[in-house]
Design a protein around this motif. Structure first.
Motif, PDB file in Angstrom:
ATOM      1  N   VAL A  33      -3.391   7.043  -2.956  1.00 29.76           N
ATOM      2  CA  VAL A  33      -2.754   5.885  -2.316  1.00 29.76           C
ATOM      3  C   VAL A  33      -3.339   4.623  -2.948  1.00 29.76           C
ATOM      4  O   VAL A  33      -4.562   4.469  -3.028  1.00 29.76           O
ATOM      5  CB  VAL A  33      -2.993   5.889  -0.796  1.00 29.76           C
ATOM      6  CG1 VAL A  33      -2.429   4.615  -0.154  1.00 29.76           C
ATOM      7  CG2 VAL A  33      -2.344   7.136  -0.172  1.00 29.76           C
ATOM      8  N   PHE A  34      -2.475   3.739  -3.394  1.00 29.31           N
ATOM      9  CA  PHE A  34      -2.902   2.530  -4.084  1.00 29.31           C
ATOM     10  C   PHE A  34      -2.757   1.313  -3.172  1.00 29.31           C
ATOM     11  O   PHE A  34      -1.766   1.185  -2.452  1.00 29.31           O
ATOM     12  CB  PHE A  34      -2.061   2.324  -5.344  1.00 29.31           C
ATOM     13  CG  PHE A  34      -2.076   3.488  -6.290  1.00 29.31           C
ATOM     14  CD1 PHE A  34      -3.053   3.603  -7.271  1.00 29.31           C
ATOM     15  CD2 PHE A  34      -1.109   4.483  -6.202  1.00 29.31           C
ATOM     16  CE1 PHE A  34      -3.073   4.689  -8.142  1.00 29.31           C
ATOM     17  CE2 PHE A  34      -1.114   5.564  -7.067  1.00 29.31           C
ATOM     18  CZ  PHE A  34      -2.101   5.669  -8.043  1.00 29.31           C
TER      19      PHE A  34
ATOM     20  N   ARG B 167       0.865  -1.177   0.000  1.00 30.13           N
ATOM     21  CA  ARG B 167       0.000   0.000   0.000  1.00 30.13           C
ATOM     22  C   ARG B 167       0.897   1.221   0.000  1.00 30.13           C
ATOM     23  O   ARG B 167       1.851   1.298   0.796  1.00 30.13           O
ATOM     24  CB  ARG B 167      -0.906   0.010   1.219  1.00 30.13           C
ATOM     25  CG  ARG B 167      -1.704   1.307   1.414  1.00 30.13           C
ATOM     26  CD  ARG B 167      -2.499   1.278   2.718  1.00 30.13           C
ATOM     27  NE  ARG B 167      -3.191   2.542   2.954  1.00 30.13           N
ATOM     28  CZ  ARG B 167      -2.649   3.604   3.567  1.00 30.13           C
ATOM     29  NH1 ARG B 167      -1.398   3.527   3.995  1.00 30.13           N
ATOM     30  NH2 ARG B 167      -3.350   4.707   3.730  1.00 30.13           N
ATOM     31  N   GLY B 168       0.621   2.187  -0.889  1.00 31.33           N
ATOM     32  CA  GLY B 168       1.450   3.375  -0.899  1.00 31.33           C
ATOM     33  C   GLY B 168       1.157   4.263  -2.088  1.00 31.33           C
ATOM     34  O   GLY B 168       0.260   4.000  -2.896  1.00 31.33           O
TER      35      GLY B 168
ATOM     36  N   TYR C  40      -7.991   2.189  -5.086  1.00 29.74           N
ATOM     37  CA  TYR C  40      -7.515   3.568  -5.228  1.00 29.74           C
ATOM     38  C   TYR C  40      -8.083   4.394  -4.081  1.00 29.74           C
ATOM     39  O   TYR C  40      -9.289   4.652  -4.025  1.00 29.74           O
ATOM     40  CB  TYR C  40      -7.960   4.139  -6.571  1.00 29.74           C
ATOM     41  CG  TYR C  40      -7.404   3.380  -7.759  1.00 29.74           C
ATOM     42  CD1 TYR C  40      -6.340   3.888  -8.497  1.00 29.74           C
ATOM     43  CD2 TYR C  40      -7.930   2.137  -8.132  1.00 29.74           C
ATOM     44  CE1 TYR C  40      -5.819   3.202  -9.589  1.00 29.74           C
ATOM     45  CE2 TYR C  40      -7.417   1.434  -9.210  1.00 29.74           C
ATOM     46  CZ  TYR C  40      -6.370   1.957  -9.934  1.00 29.74           C
ATOM     47  OH  TYR C  40      -5.852   1.266 -11.009  1.00 29.74           O
ATOM     48  N   GLU C  41      -7.224   4.799  -3.176  1.00 28.00           N
ATOM     49  CA  GLU C  41      -7.643   5.510  -1.962  1.00 28.00           C
ATOM     50  C   GLU C  41      -7.418   7.011  -2.092  1.00 28.00           C
ATOM     51  O   GLU C  41      -6.341   7.461  -2.491  1.00 28.00           O
ATOM     52  CB  GLU C  41      -6.859   4.996  -0.754  1.00 28.00           C
ATOM     53  CG  GLU C  41      -7.154   5.730   0.544  1.00 28.00           C
ATOM     54  CD  GLU C  41      -6.183   5.384   1.653  1.00 28.00           C
ATOM     55  OE1 GLU C  41      -5.951   6.256   2.520  1.00 28.00           O
ATOM     56  OE2 GLU C  41      -5.652   4.261   1.665  1.00 28.00           O
ATOM     57  N   GLU C  42      -8.456   7.780  -1.723  1.00 27.96           N
ATOM     58  CA  GLU C  42      -8.340   9.224  -1.638  1.00 27.96           C
ATOM     59  C   GLU C  42      -9.093   9.700  -0.413  1.00 27.96           C
ATOM     60  O   GLU C  42     -10.183   9.207  -0.109  1.00 27.96           O
ATOM     61  CB  GLU C  42      -8.885   9.897  -2.905  1.00 27.96           C
ATOM     62  CG  GLU C  42      -8.016   9.631  -4.133  1.00 27.96           C
ATOM     63  CD  GLU C  42      -8.357  10.530  -5.299  1.00 27.96           C
ATOM     64  OE1 GLU C  42      -9.566  10.745  -5.526  1.00 27.96           O
ATOM     65  OE2 GLU C  42      -7.431  11.008  -5.976  1.00 27.96           O
ATOM     66  N   LYS C  43      -8.476  10.614   0.304  1.00 28.85           N
ATOM     67  CA  LYS C  43      -9.061  11.187   1.519  1.00 28.85           C
ATOM     68  C   LYS C  43      -9.430  10.098   2.515  1.00 28.85           C
ATOM     69  O   LYS C  43     -10.468  10.144   3.177  1.00 28.85           O
ATOM     70  CB  LYS C  43     -10.276  12.058   1.177  1.00 28.85           C
ATOM     71  CG  LYS C  43      -9.919  13.247   0.298  1.00 28.85           C
ATOM     72  CD  LYS C  43     -11.101  14.170   0.066  1.00 28.85           C
ATOM     73  CE  LYS C  43     -10.686  15.382  -0.776  1.00 28.85           C
ATOM     74  NZ  LYS C  43     -11.815  16.318  -1.005  1.00 28.85           N
TER      75      LYS C  43
ATOM     76  N   PRO D 229      -3.220   1.920 -18.598  1.00 31.98           N
ATOM     77  CA  PRO D 229      -2.167   1.998 -17.588  1.00 31.98           C
ATOM     78  C   PRO D 229      -2.772   2.182 -16.197  1.00 31.98           C
ATOM     79  O   PRO D 229      -3.685   2.990 -16.010  1.00 31.98           O
ATOM     80  CB  PRO D 229      -1.357   3.224 -18.027  1.00 31.98           C
ATOM     81  CG  PRO D 229      -1.529   3.256 -19.514  1.00 31.98           C
ATOM     82  CD  PRO D 229      -2.953   2.827 -19.740  1.00 31.98           C
ATOM     83  N   TRP D 230      -2.258   1.440 -15.241  1.00 28.38           N
ATOM     84  CA  TRP D 230      -2.920   1.289 -13.944  1.00 28.38           C
ATOM     85  C   TRP D 230      -3.096   2.585 -13.173  1.00 28.38           C
ATOM     86  O   TRP D 230      -4.002   2.701 -12.336  1.00 28.38           O
ATOM     87  CB  TRP D 230      -2.159   0.279 -13.095  1.00 28.38           C
ATOM     88  CG  TRP D 230      -0.791   0.738 -12.660  1.00 28.38           C
ATOM     89  CD1 TRP D 230       0.357   0.745 -13.401  1.00 28.38           C
ATOM     90  CD2 TRP D 230      -0.426   1.261 -11.372  1.00 28.38           C
ATOM     91  NE1 TRP D 230       1.407   1.237 -12.673  1.00 28.38           N
ATOM     92  CE2 TRP D 230       0.963   1.554 -11.421  1.00 28.38           C
ATOM     93  CE3 TRP D 230      -1.119   1.497 -10.191  1.00 28.38           C
ATOM     94  CZ2 TRP D 230       1.661   2.079 -10.330  1.00 28.38           C
ATOM     95  CZ3 TRP D 230      -0.429   2.024  -9.093  1.00 28.38           C
ATOM     96  CH2 TRP D 230       0.945   2.303  -9.177  1.00 28.38           C
ATOM     97  N   ASP D 231      -2.256   3.600 -13.427  1.00 29.67           N
ATOM     98  CA  ASP D 231      -2.330   4.850 -12.666  1.00 29.67           C
ATOM     99  C   ASP D 231      -2.907   6.005 -13.459  1.00 29.67           C
ATOM    100  O   ASP D 231      -2.972   7.134 -12.959  1.00 29.67           O
ATOM    101  CB  ASP D 231      -0.931   5.241 -12.187  1.00 29.67           C
ATOM    102  CG  ASP D 231      -0.021   5.587 -13.366  1.00 29.67           C
ATOM    103  OD1 ASP D 231       0.151   4.726 -14.260  1.00 29.67           O
ATOM    104  OD2 ASP D 231       0.515   6.711 -13.402  1.00 29.67           O
TER     105      ASP D 231
END
Length: 401
Positions: A371-372, A298-299, A327-330, A361-363
């Motif tokens: 944060v993935f 995770r990062g 995909y993490e935000e806030k 593309p994954w990002d």
């Protein structure tokens, strides 16, 4: 997925300056569907050309009704998206050389000098690495709600609601791609996407399912339609987790067995899924505590992309077909996508819903602060214990909202 971004099936082309003012010229009333299609196609074609690395964005930003608030918003939205794509290509060390859209107007209405319509776009994009002849193609599918107004004999964009994953698939209003190249130049081998042990979980089946039902995205099968056995949740909180669950659990896909927490109930009306099936936070918890997955890392992008002692190839390159990315935000996981392969330089690519993606593309589309979460699905070849990580609250968003 981001509820405030999913307005029905709305999403379109807010740019038009079609190589010249003549391309924005309106036809005489009454306006036929064919005439509208020609105008809109020119708009989308010009917008696609602006994605090519080094292209002048001005023609794609020329035909907006800047005297209207929503027209100015649409112009700014498109400008930010194009800027993100160009920054992403530069930072990842690639060049976009292809951008080919196709459109389908599903509904339209003309009232006087105003035309309103819904457009579905299927966009093919292609990029290359330096000194590598391989063209890496991926697809994006978008749903647009658009309004054109005739001003001085020209069609101007007055309204354009859409979300396409090329720079606005995030809670950040003006996202910036993280620094770091896609190709890291390592030859270190490990248990990568191409090398995995076949087990109970059918990784190839999960990837094939994702490719078949990736919706409007270029490259997808099934005539660009979702699997009709499942409800489409795009208008009810987002379909991303529902789609990934299908990829893992459908008998046509990965064939993971359903249980009392993670399941889908089918009926003639489309059925419904459990919280763990359709909600990001519940799905992530189920992955971790059911024994069906491990979170290997995770990062942020630099933390997962660059080689390290634990992951000599970078953590993200340890993912296999059928693994999933959160995909993490806030502080909340807002989206899920499924890994379906890599590009010509071993960069992972994903399929997804809500914003329909095929081998993307994954990002792509995510901010530098995103944060993935990298989840390795247990393939059943060996028994794993339940993850003992601290529980994290995890939303594409909740269903029902």
């Amino acid at each position: 997925m981001l509820l405030q971004k999913i307005i029905l099936s709305l999403i379109i082309v807010s740019m038009a300056g079609i190589l010249g003012a003549s391309n924005c010229t309106a036809t005489e009333s009454p306006v036929s569907k064919k005439e509208l299609e020609t105008t809109v196609k020119e708009i989308f074609d010009t917008r696609a050309r602006a994605i090519i690395t080094g292209a002048d964005p001005a023609p794609a930003l020329a035909c907006y009704d800047t005297g209207a608030k929503l027209g100015r918003w649409a112009l700014a939205h498109e400008e930010h998206k194009l800027n993100f794509v160009q920054q992403w290509a530069k930072k990842r060390g690639v060049r976009f050389i292809e951008a080919k859209p196709s459109i389908h107007i599903t509904w339209f209405r003309v009232r006087g000098d105003t035309a309103e319509f819904i457009v579905h776009q299927t966009l093919q994009l292609g990029y290359v690495y330096p000194n590598d002849p391989a063209v890496n193609r991926f697809g994006i599918g978008t749903r647009h709600w658009m309004e054109l107004v005739k001003r001085g004999g020209k069609w101007l964009i007055r309204k354009d609601f859409y979300n396409d994953g090329l720079g606005d698939d995030t809670l950040v209003p003006k996202p910036t791609p993280a620094d770091g190249p896609a190709y890291i130049g390592t030859v270190v081998k490990s248990d990568s996407i191409q090398n995995y042990t076949k087990g109970v979980f059918d990784r190839e089946g999960a990837a094939r399912y994702a490719d078949k039902y990736a919706g409007l995205a270029w490259g997808a099968g099934n005539n660009h339609k979702y699997n009709p056995r499942y409800r489409d949740l795009n208008g009810n909180g987002g379909d991303c987790t529902n789609f990934v669950s299908q990829c893992l659990g459908d008998q046509e896909g990965g064939r993971l067995p359903m249980d009392g927490t993670w399941y889908y109930r089918y009926d003639r009306n489309g059925g419904s899924g459990s919280r763990a099936w359709v909600q990001t936070e519940a799905f992530a918890s189920w992955l971790l505590y059911s024994g069906h997955a491990q979170r290997i890392a995770r990062g942020t992008f630099p933390e997962l992309n660059q080689p390290g002692a634990k992951f000599p190839r970078g953590a993200v390159r340890e993912l296999q077909k059928g693994d999933v990315i959160g995909y993490e935000e806030k502080g909340r996981i807002e989206h899920f996508a499924i890994v379906v392969g890599t590009d010509s330089r071993d960069y992972p690519v994903v399929d997804a819903h809500t914003v329909d993606r095929y081998h993307c593309p994954w990002d792509m589309g995510w901010d530098k602060k995103t944060v993935f979460h990298l989840f390795r699905i247990n393939d059943g070849s060996q028994q794993i214990s339940r993850a003992r990580e601290e529980k994290r609250g995890v939303s594409c968003r909740t269903y029902p909202p």
